[in-house]
Scaffold this motif. Structure first.
Motif, PDB file in Angstrom:
ATOM      1  N   ALA A   1      -5.513   7.784   0.946  1.00  0.00           N
ATOM      2  CA  ALA A   1      -6.226   6.571   1.393  1.00  0.00           C
ATOM      3  C   ALA A   1      -5.266   5.405   1.592  1.00  0.00           C
ATOM      4  N   ASN A   2      -4.361   5.192   0.632  1.00  0.00           N
ATOM      5  CA  ASN A   2      -3.410   4.087   0.735  1.00  0.00           C
ATOM      6  C   ASN A   2      -2.404   4.313   1.856  1.00  0.00           C
TER       7      ASN A   2
ATOM      8  N   LEU B   1       0.828  -1.210   0.000  1.00  0.00           N
ATOM      9  CA  LEU B   1       0.000   0.000   0.000  1.00  0.00           C
ATOM     10  C   LEU B   1       0.860   1.256   0.000  1.00  0.00           C
TER      11      LEU B   1
ATOM     12  N   MET C   1      -2.211   1.911   9.255  1.00  0.00           N
ATOM     13  CA  MET C   1      -3.117   1.182  10.148  1.00  0.00           C
ATOM     14  C   MET C   1      -2.810  -0.318  10.151  1.00  0.00           C
ATOM     15  N   LYS C   2      -2.498  -0.868   8.983  1.00  0.00           N
ATOM     16  CA  LYS C   2      -2.177  -2.298   8.902  1.00  0.00           C
ATOM     17  C   LYS C   2      -0.867  -2.602   9.630  1.00  0.00           C
TER      18      LYS C   2
ATOM     19  N   GLU D   1      -4.219   3.567   5.189  1.00  0.00           N
ATOM     20  CA  GLU D   1      -4.435   2.126   5.359  1.00  0.00           C
ATOM     21  C   GLU D   1      -3.125   1.403   5.635  1.00  0.00           C
ATOM     22  N   SER D   2      -2.041   1.847   4.985  1.00  0.00           N
ATOM     23  CA  SER D   2      -0.729   1.243   5.217  1.00  0.00           C
ATOM     24  C   SER D   2      -0.307   1.402   6.671  1.00  0.00           C
TER      25      SER D   2
END
Length: 453
Positions: free
Chosen positions: A427-428, A204, A434-435, A431-432
């Protein structure tokens, strides 16, 4: 004063170190916790293919990627933009033990110790400083590369990485110091879950960087800035508010001539443009105040909150909080590649956070317009226009008043395309982060569960 009863075996394990700071650090305490592990404990040296640092080499810098390799320092690897803008000569640099490969864990070994990064495709053909320890996973062993990174990035791994530091003013660790670092051998299913999260986060981030680069490249091609002319002549009548070279550089003249009358200013699109006044920082260690980041922490890709502002110490706290879509300009620093003029955009992770007074806030109600402006000011032309605003002798700075008048292009037929790229980038990126944090949390929660049982 801190007190701890220790055992004679601890001195053997620490190469007979007698300094109290070592035995009271998080590393030895983590080892006590790991003794309660229901799983086998191995070591980093046994579960990896290699642990090494790059060679010390003479750095011959060149101006372009055509003749050089991108160069990365230990601080660069932590930034949102890993590109330092520096290139070391392909001709004069022996790249053995200097280039990275995908799936490694990098550990900073000098100065600020224990920072980690997981290498992706973005690290291909990048030369790294010798201040980075390379931890190379072994696919034939039991430990997955992603799990290894998440463990070393956790608070427990960090404590173990930094416990063996040596040196007076500048602390160091060496590869052989971490070979015996204990690794809990979690079940394959758990390791695979954590590994997959780290791999997804890495992919991501690569996609996020690609989206941002495409948007920036659009403006770089349209408003081309070829290098920087440091010595030039200019009629004094055409000089800006000062005679400093960076206030009158020829590249800005070129960009402004390309904009012609098809431009707007920050004041045309901004609801507000300001930097809050200085204030007394009263920090709390626990999450019972307002989350706070400094300007330097703003540059990092993984933004973690280490301090919180006391509700009693700050009046008008809303002036210091930011909301999603706010453009953030760092207002002080150097004009030769420093943080001055760097632009960031508040995402979901920064939404509601408090920032230093060294950061100028630009609030734009139209989120799409904010994305367009962000992409332009990340380009070479945008950076030059921002640096042109700087004033001051020892430490140059930008004022909100001057920032309001800076020019940027009006939206054209590529407006939606640029906005979509920035939307994908944000967005990416979120998300990166958070993961990756989810993977690290899984490691920490697993280890914490052993203390309760």
């Amino acid at each position: 004063m801190k007190l701890l009863n220790t055992r004679s075996c601890f001195f053997q394990e620490s190469d007979l170190r007698l300094d109290a700071s070592f035995h009271l650090s998080d590393g030895p305490l983590t080892k006590l916790i790991l003794k309660k592990s229901p799983f086998e404990i191995s070591t980093l040296g046994k579960e990896t293919k290699n642990i090494f640092k790059g060679n010390i080499f003479k750095r011959v810098y060149v101006s372009t990627a055509t003749h050089g390799f991108p160069f990365m320092t230990a601080s660069d690897m932590m930034k949102t933009d890993m590109n330092s803008g520096k290139f070391v000569s392909k001709k004069y640099t022996k790249i053995s033990n200097l280039l990275f490969e995908k799936g490694w864990t990098l550990v900073s070994r000098s100065g600020t110790l224990g920072n980690t990064a997981y290498t992706s495709e973005d690290y291909d053909e990048v030369v790294g400083t010798d201040d980075l320890i390379r931890v190379v996973p072994d696919e034939d062993k039991q430990v997955r590369g992603g799990y290894l990174y998440a463990y070393l990035s956790s608070k427990y791994g960090y404590g173990l990485l930094t416990q063996s530091s040596y040196g007076g003013v500048v602390k160091h660790i060496e590869p052989h110091h971490i070979e015996n670092l204990p690794i809990p051998m979690l079940p394959d299913t758990k390791q695979q879950q954590i590994h997959n999260l780290i791999e997804d986060a890495s992919s991501l981030r690569v996609e996020s960087n690609a989206m941002l680069k495409e948007a920036i490249d659009f403006f770089d091609k349209k408003y081309c800035v070829n290098g920087l002319v440091k010595v030039f002549k200019k009629n004094i009548k055409n000089c800006n508010f000062s005679l400093a070279a960076y206030n009158n550089n020829l590249e800005c003249d070129t960009v402004e001539s390309l904009l012609l009358n098809d431009y707007m200013t920050i004041s045309d699109i901004a609801k507000n443009c300001f930097a809050p006044p200085l204030f007394k920082h009263i920090y709390l260690k626990k999450n019972n105040g307002h989350p706070f980041l400094t300007g330097a922490e703003l540059t990092k890709f993984h933004k973690k909150y280490y301090r919180w502002l006391s509700p009693r110490g700050v009046k008008n706290i809303q002036n210091y909080k930011i909301s999603k879509g706010t453009l953030l300009f760092y207002k002080s620093g150097t004009t030769d590649g420093g943080i001055l003029g760097n632009v960031f955009i508040a995402d979901d992770i920064l939404d509601g956070a408090c920032l230093s007074d060294h950061v100028i806030r630009v609030s734009i109600e139209d989120l799409a317009m904010a994305y367009w402006a962000f992409a332009f000011f990340k380009s070479s032309a945008g950076i030059r226009l921002l640096l042109k605003l700087a004033t001051g002798s020892v430490i140059p700075f930008i004022t909100p008043e001057r920032l309001k008048g800076v020019k940027l292009p009006k939206p054209d037929e590529n407006f939606k395309w640029v906005v979509q790229k920035i939307e994908s980038y944000i967005a990416n990126s979120v998300e990166s982060q958070m993961k990756e944090q989810q993977a690290i949390s899984l490691v920490e929660k697993e280890i914490e569960s052993w203390q309760k049982s």
